[in-house]
Design a protein around this motif. Structure first.
Motif, PDB file in Angstrom:
ATOM      1  N   MET A   1       0.824  -1.195   0.000  1.00 56.24           N
ATOM      2  CA  MET A   1       0.000   0.000   0.000  1.00 56.24           C
ATOM      3  C   MET A   1       0.873   1.266   0.000  1.00 56.24           C
ATOM      4  O   MET A   1       0.641   2.176  -0.772  1.00 56.24           O
ATOM      5  CB  MET A   1      -0.924  -0.048   1.224  1.00 56.24           C
ATOM      6  N   TYR A   2       1.875   1.295   0.887  1.00 61.96           N
ATOM      7  CA  TYR A   2       2.748   2.461   1.001  1.00 61.96           C
ATOM      8  C   TYR A   2       3.508   2.685  -0.312  1.00 61.96           C
ATOM      9  O   TYR A   2       3.526   3.797  -0.839  1.00 61.96           O
ATOM     10  CB  TYR A   2       3.716   2.267   2.181  1.00 61.96           C
ATOM     11  N   LEU A   3       4.104   1.628  -0.851  1.00 62.42           N
ATOM     12  CA  LEU A   3       4.846   1.749  -2.106  1.00 62.42           C
ATOM     13  C   LEU A   3       3.927   2.182  -3.247  1.00 62.42           C
ATOM     14  O   LEU A   3       4.290   3.043  -4.053  1.00 62.42           O
ATOM     15  CB  LEU A   3       5.542   0.427  -2.457  1.00 62.42           C
ATOM     16  N   GLY A   4       2.745   1.610  -3.313  1.00 61.09           N
ATOM     17  CA  GLY A   4       1.784   1.981  -4.344  1.00 61.09           C
ATOM     18  C   GLY A   4       1.420   3.450  -4.293  1.00 61.09           C
ATOM     19  O   GLY A   4       1.331   4.128  -5.324  1.00 61.09           O
ATOM     20  N   MET A   5       1.214   3.968  -3.090  1.00 61.22           N
ATOM     21  CA  MET A   5       0.871   5.382  -2.922  1.00 61.22           C
ATOM     22  C   MET A   5       2.035   6.269  -3.358  1.00 61.22           C
ATOM     23  O   MET A   5       1.828   7.289  -4.018  1.00 61.22           O
ATOM     24  CB  MET A   5       0.508   5.659  -1.462  1.00 61.22           C
ATOM     25  N   ILE A   6       3.245   5.868  -3.027  1.00 64.07           N
ATOM     26  CA  ILE A   6       4.436   6.644  -3.414  1.00 64.07           C
ATOM     27  C   ILE A   6       4.556   6.691  -4.944  1.00 64.07           C
ATOM     28  O   ILE A   6       4.759   7.758  -5.526  1.00 64.07           O
ATOM     29  CB  ILE A   6       5.718   6.027  -2.791  1.00 64.07           C
ATOM     30  N   VAL A   7       4.425   5.545  -5.596  1.00 65.87           N
ATOM     31  CA  VAL A   7       4.528   5.489  -7.053  1.00 65.87           C
ATOM     32  C   VAL A   7       3.416   6.312  -7.704  1.00 65.87           C
ATOM     33  O   VAL A   7       3.651   7.060  -8.662  1.00 65.87           O
ATOM     34  CB  VAL A   7       4.511   4.025  -7.564  1.00 65.87           C
ATOM     35  N   LEU A   8       2.231   6.214  -7.169  1.00 69.18           N
ATOM     36  CA  LEU A   8       1.098   6.982  -7.697  1.00 69.18           C
ATOM     37  C   LEU A   8       1.356   8.487  -7.591  1.00 69.18           C
ATOM     38  O   LEU A   8       1.199   9.221  -8.571  1.00 69.18           O
ATOM     39  CB  LEU A   8      -0.175   6.601  -6.929  1.00 69.18           C
ATOM     40  N   LEU A   9       1.786   8.941  -6.420  1.00 70.86           N
ATOM     41  CA  LEU A   9       1.951  10.384  -6.183  1.00 70.86           C
ATOM     42  C   LEU A   9       3.225  10.973  -6.783  1.00 70.86           C
ATOM     43  O   LEU A   9       3.285  12.173  -7.035  1.00 70.86           O
ATOM     44  CB  LEU A   9       1.922  10.674  -4.678  1.00 70.86           C
ATOM     45  N   MET A  10       4.237  10.144  -6.996  1.00 72.63           N
ATOM     46  CA  MET A  10       5.508  10.686  -7.451  1.00 72.63           C
ATOM     47  C   MET A  10       5.827  10.368  -8.906  1.00 72.63           C
ATOM     48  O   MET A  10       6.745  10.944  -9.467  1.00 72.63           O
ATOM     49  CB  MET A  10       6.632  10.201  -6.540  1.00 72.63           C
ATOM     50  N   VAL A  11       5.038   9.467  -9.522  1.00 76.65           N
ATOM     51  CA  VAL A  11       5.318   9.104 -10.912  1.00 76.65           C
ATOM     52  C   VAL A  11       4.044   9.159 -11.763  1.00 76.65           C
ATOM     53  O   VAL A  11       3.947   9.950 -12.707  1.00 76.65           O
ATOM     54  CB  VAL A  11       5.966   7.695 -11.012  1.00 76.65           C
ATOM     55  N   ILE A  12       3.071   8.333 -11.441  1.00 75.76           N
ATOM     56  CA  ILE A  12       1.903   8.166 -12.304  1.00 75.76           C
ATOM     57  C   ILE A  12       1.059   9.436 -12.405  1.00 75.76           C
ATOM     58  O   ILE A  12       0.776   9.903 -13.523  1.00 75.76           O
ATOM     59  CB  ILE A  12       1.048   6.969 -11.825  1.00 75.76           C
ATOM     60  N   LEU A  13       0.660  10.002 -11.282  1.00 82.70           N
ATOM     61  CA  LEU A  13      -0.187  11.203 -11.333  1.00 82.70           C
ATOM     62  C   LEU A  13       0.537  12.419 -11.913  1.00 82.70           C
ATOM     63  O   LEU A  13      -0.052  13.146 -12.716  1.00 82.70           O
ATOM     64  CB  LEU A  13      -0.787  11.493  -9.964  1.00 82.70           C
ATOM     65  N   PRO A  14       1.807  12.657 -11.552  1.00 80.48           N
ATOM     66  CA  PRO A  14       2.492  13.779 -12.209  1.00 80.48           C
ATOM     67  C   PRO A  14       2.613  13.598 -13.724  1.00 80.48           C
ATOM     68  O   PRO A  14       2.333  14.530 -14.483  1.00 80.48           O
ATOM     69  CB  PRO A  14       3.875  13.808 -11.541  1.00 80.48           C
ATOM     70  N   ILE A  15       3.006  12.406 -14.180  1.00 78.28           N
ATOM     71  CA  ILE A  15       3.149  12.176 -15.620  1.00 78.28           C
ATOM     72  C   ILE A  15       1.803  12.311 -16.316  1.00 78.28           C
ATOM     73  O   ILE A  15       1.696  12.930 -17.383  1.00 78.28           O
ATOM     74  CB  ILE A  15       3.805  10.806 -15.902  1.00 78.28           C
ATOM     75  N   GLY A  16       0.761  11.746 -15.723  1.00 75.71           N
ATOM     76  CA  GLY A  16      -0.576  11.870 -16.300  1.00 75.71           C
ATOM     77  C   GLY A  16      -1.047  13.304 -16.388  1.00 75.71           C
ATOM     78  O   GLY A  16      -1.626  13.731 -17.396  1.00 75.71           O
ATOM     79  N   SER A  17      -0.785  14.085 -15.338  1.00 74.45           N
ATOM     80  CA  SER A  17      -1.188  15.495 -15.326  1.00 74.45           C
ATOM     81  C   SER A  17      -0.412  16.310 -16.352  1.00 74.45           C
ATOM     82  O   SER A  17      -0.979  17.170 -17.032  1.00 74.45           O
ATOM     83  CB  SER A  17      -0.989  16.078 -13.923  1.00 74.45           C
ATOM     84  N   ILE A  18       0.886  16.040 -16.446  1.00 74.51           N
ATOM     85  CA  ILE A  18       1.723  16.738 -17.437  1.00 74.51           C
ATOM     86  C   ILE A  18       1.223  16.421 -18.843  1.00 74.51           C
ATOM     87  O   ILE A  18       1.032  17.322 -19.665  1.00 74.51           O
ATOM     88  CB  ILE A  18       3.210  16.335 -17.279  1.00 74.51           C
ATOM     89  N   ALA A  19       1.004  15.143 -19.119  1.00 73.47           N
ATOM     90  CA  ALA A  19       0.548  14.726 -20.451  1.00 73.47           C
ATOM     91  C   ALA A  19      -0.808  15.339 -20.786  1.00 73.47           C
ATOM     92  O   ALA A  19      -1.005  15.852 -21.892  1.00 73.47           O
ATOM     93  CB  ALA A  19       0.474  13.201 -20.527  1.00 73.47           C
TER      94      ALA A  19
END
Length: 152
Positions: A1-19
């Motif tokens: 859960m902790y790792l998933g949240m970190i990846v979501l907030l630091m990689v997936i959501l930023p890249i998605g928002s930028i795109a």
């Protein structure tokens, strides 16, 4: 859960928002990267961490730092207040473009110092390793953003 949240907030959501913003509005990749990294990785992540540390300081004390002493909970709550404050700056930067660079400096410095402290500790558990790697990662990314902004 902790790792998933970190990846979501630091990689997936930023890249998605930028795109998404690049497709909808266009703009400079560097500016958009800073905007969305600061919002998600500094703002939302630190607000969530601050809430957790303020409401449930035992998680940080016991699961990350392996400190069982109840006296540490007060210190973790104060760390939570600092995280709430930095996180709020990161979130508000989405509304005030001039706050992105200061939020990147403050958030990046916080992550860099925290990550370096984890690194120096040596004997770390799995959760502390995740915290260390993610802290140093976002520090380096924000440092690269700030350096790039000097030439933008």
């Amino acid at each position: 859960m902790y790792l998933g949240m970190i990846v979501l907030l630091m990689v997936i959501l930023p890249i998605g928002s930028i795109a998404a913003e690049m497709v909808i509005h266009g703009g400079s990749l560097i500016v958009l990267a800073g905007k969305w990294l600061v919002f998600w990785a500094v703002g939302i992540r630190l607000i969530l961490a601050g809430c957790r540390q303020t409401i449930n300081p035992a998680f940080t004390a016991q699961k990350i730092f392996e400190i069982k002493d109840p006296a540490a909970l007060v210190i973790v709550q104060e760390l939570g207040f600092a995280n709430l404050s930095i996180g709020l700056l990161g979130i508000l930067s989405i509304f005030e473009r001039g706050w992105v660079v200061p939020a990147a400096v403050v958030g990046g410095l916080f992550y860099g110092l925290a990550g370096f402290k984890h690194l120096l500790k040596g004997d770390r558990n799995k959760i502390e390793n995740i915290a260390m790697i993610s802290d140093l990662f976002i520090f380096l990314v924000l440092a690269a953003y700030l350096a790039a902004m000097q030439w933008a």
